[in-house]
Scaffold this active site. Structure first.
Site, short mmCIF file in Angstrom:
data_model
loop_
_atom_site.label_atom_id
_atom_site.label_comp_id
_atom_site.label_asym_id
_atom_site.label_seq_id
_atom_site.Cartn_x
_atom_site.Cartn_y
_atom_site.Cartn_z
N GLY A 150 -7.66 -3.60 -6.00
CA GLY A 150 -9.03 -3.22 -5.66
C GLY A 150 -9.28 -1.75 -5.95
N ASP A 151 -10.34 -1.30 -5.34
CA ASP A 151 -10.80 0.06 -5.48
C ASP A 151 -9.68 1.12 -5.34
OD1 ASP A 151 -12.87 1.94 -5.34
OD2 ASP A 151 -12.68 2.00 -3.14
N GLY A 152 -8.90 1.02 -4.27
CA GLY A 152 -7.83 2.00 -4.01
C GLY A 152 -6.77 1.95 -5.11
N SER A 153 -6.45 0.76 -5.57
CA SER A 153 -5.43 0.61 -6.61
C SER A 153 -5.90 1.23 -7.92
CB SER A 153 -5.10 -0.87 -6.84
OG SER A 153 -4.75 -1.46 -5.62
N ASP A 157 -12.52 -7.98 -0.47
CA ASP A 157 -13.64 -7.15 -0.02
C ASP A 157 -14.86 -7.19 -0.96
OD1 ASP A 157 -11.91 -6.52 1.98
OD2 ASP A 157 -11.48 -4.50 1.28
N ARG A 189 0.90 -1.15 0.00
CA ARG A 189 0.00 0.00 0.00
C ARG A 189 0.94 1.19 0.00
NH1 ARG A 189 -4.90 -2.25 1.12
NH2 ARG A 189 -5.05 -3.85 2.75
N ARG A 195 -13.46 -4.06 5.15
CA ARG A 195 -13.48 -2.59 5.34
C ARG A 195 -14.91 -2.10 5.52
NH1 ARG A 195 -8.60 -0.30 4.45
NH2 ARG A 195 -7.25 -1.49 3.07
N ARG A 233 -18.75 -23.48 15.34
CA ARG A 233 -20.05 -24.11 15.64
C ARG A 233 -19.88 -25.38 16.49
NH1 ARG A 233 -24.87 -23.20 13.48
NH2 ARG A 233 -24.08 -22.07 11.70
O1 F6P Z 1 -8.76 -4.75 1.55
C1 F6P Z 1 -8.50 -6.03 2.04
C2 F6P Z 1 -8.41 -6.01 3.55
O2 F6P Z 1 -8.12 -7.32 3.98
C3 F6P Z 1 -9.65 -5.47 4.28
O3 F6P Z 1 -10.69 -6.38 4.35
C4 F6P Z 1 -9.06 -5.10 5.60
O4 F6P Z 1 -9.82 -4.11 6.26
C5 F6P Z 1 -7.71 -4.57 5.23
O5 F6P Z 1 -7.38 -5.16 3.97
C6 F6P Z 1 -6.62 -4.86 6.18
O6 F6P Z 1 -5.49 -4.22 5.72
P1 F6P Z 1 -4.02 -4.50 6.23
O7 F6P Z 1 -3.61 -5.84 5.71
O8 F6P Z 1 -3.25 -3.39 5.64
O9 F6P Z 1 -4.10 -4.49 7.72
#
Ligand code: F6P
Length: 322
Positions: A101-104, A127, A71, A171, A154
């Site tokens: 994903g979306d951010g990328s 996600d 990231r 998220r 369970r």
């Molecule tokens: O976007 C994928 C994801 O696994 C989300 O579901 C989660 O909130 C986030 O990444 C966790 O990010 P990181 O691995 O940076 O803690």
């Protein structure tokens, strides 16, 4: 023609089968495949290397991404995006394939507007929150990891009089929670996208306890940040001892499922088969079809959850089905 692939953002199971297919299909079509290591960070640092069959042997069953991900905070600064562009020019890369994903895709949008580097995007994230798209690489494996975890919980839940509150990732998106709650017969499903009514749930639960219910499984989305509150609620309002389990990053791992491997292969083939005629597209999966969409359309739309699935889970949120 030189084509480079990178994986960006949260890794997801299925990225490796996609990388393997990328190398194989590039060779099949007479293109030269390249890897960009460490996602956008690696693009900034020029970590670009020619790929071979040897790199992708034996990776199809492995979760994660052999070319790694990141990231990138530096990407938000233009000087680093310029560095990335210079690295692409230096290596004479003709096409960038981005799995993310979306951010990328937002990061890609800024980059494309500035430097016009040809690209193809492939949705990958557990996600499942990309607009105009119903399936991202990693989702099926994550759902199966969650299924296994719930099955195991369970076993112990059914041996005690207890409530188990299970927090799933995603998220701000409740997709994993919603599908898991319905598919695994949970008593409660709480997600950011839909209202819930604890009073109604309480009435139903107390009645069910009188009729013999001995345990509860509640699935709560991480985006709501109420896992502990719901655990206490079961203790104070329902009178059941309760435990919370945050599934966390196990949801990002695991060997890719069959569906994941098939979809990953198709996403990649469609990207590589179409970029010459219709470049700069995101390959989406929608209504049982692969559809090429404009990046603009994706970044300017909002995802929504499936109405039928939402309706199915209404009782788990304390409402009647419509
Ligand atoms: O976007 C994928 C994801 O696994 C989300 O579901 C989660 O909130 C986030 O990444 C966790 O990010 P990181 O691995 O940076 O803690």
């Amino acid at each position: 023609m030189k084509i480079a692939i990178l994986t960006s953002g949260g890794d997801s199971s299925g990225m490796n089968p996609a990388i393997k297919k990328f190398v194989e299909h590039c060779f099949a079509k007479g293109y030269e495949p390249y890897f960009i290591y460490n996602g956008l960070e690696g693009l900034i640092d020029g970590k670009i290397k020619k790929a071979s069959y040897k790199d992708v042997g034996g990776i199809i069953y492995r979760g994660g991404t052999i070319i790694r991900s990141s990231r990138s905070k530096r990407w938000f600064e233009k000087e680093y995006r310029k560095k990335a562009f210079e690295n692409i020019k230096k290596e004479k890369i003709d096409l960038l394939v981005i799995l993310g994903g979306d951010g990328s895709f937002r990061a890609l949008d800024v980059f494309y507007k500035e430097f016009k580097v040809p690209f193809m995007g492939i949705p990958a994230s557990i996600d499942n929150d990309l607009p105009l798209n119903e399936y991202m690489i990693g989702v099926d494996t994550a759902l199966n990891v969650i299924r296994c975890a719930i099955d195991d919980i369970r076993d112990t839940a059914s041996s005690f009089n207890r409530a188990f509150v299970i927090e799933t990732m995603g998220r701000e998106c409740g997709y994993l929670t919603l599908v898991s709650a319905v598919a695994n017969g949970a008593e409660m499903c709480l997600i950011p996208e839909a209202p819930y009514n604890l009073e109604n749930l309480k009435k139903r639960y107390l009645k069910e306890i009188k009729e013999g219910r001995t345990y509860f499984i509640a699935i709560v989305a991480e985006g709501l940040k109420i896992t502990d509150k719901i655990k206490k609620w079961f203790e104070e309002e329902i009178g059941f001892e309760s435990r919370a389990t945050v599934l966390g990053h196990i949801q990002r791992g695991g060997s890719p499922t069959v569906l994941e491997r098939l979809r990953a292969a198709e996403f990649v083939e469609i990207a590589l088969d179409n970029f010459e005629k219709t470049p700069n597209k995101i390959v989406t999966y929608y209504d049982d079809n692969f559809i090429l969409r404009e990046l603009d359309e994706i970044v300017n739309s909002k995802y929504s959850l499936d109405e039928r699935m939402l309706n199915l889970s209404k009782p788990l949120m304390g409402f009647e089905r419509i």
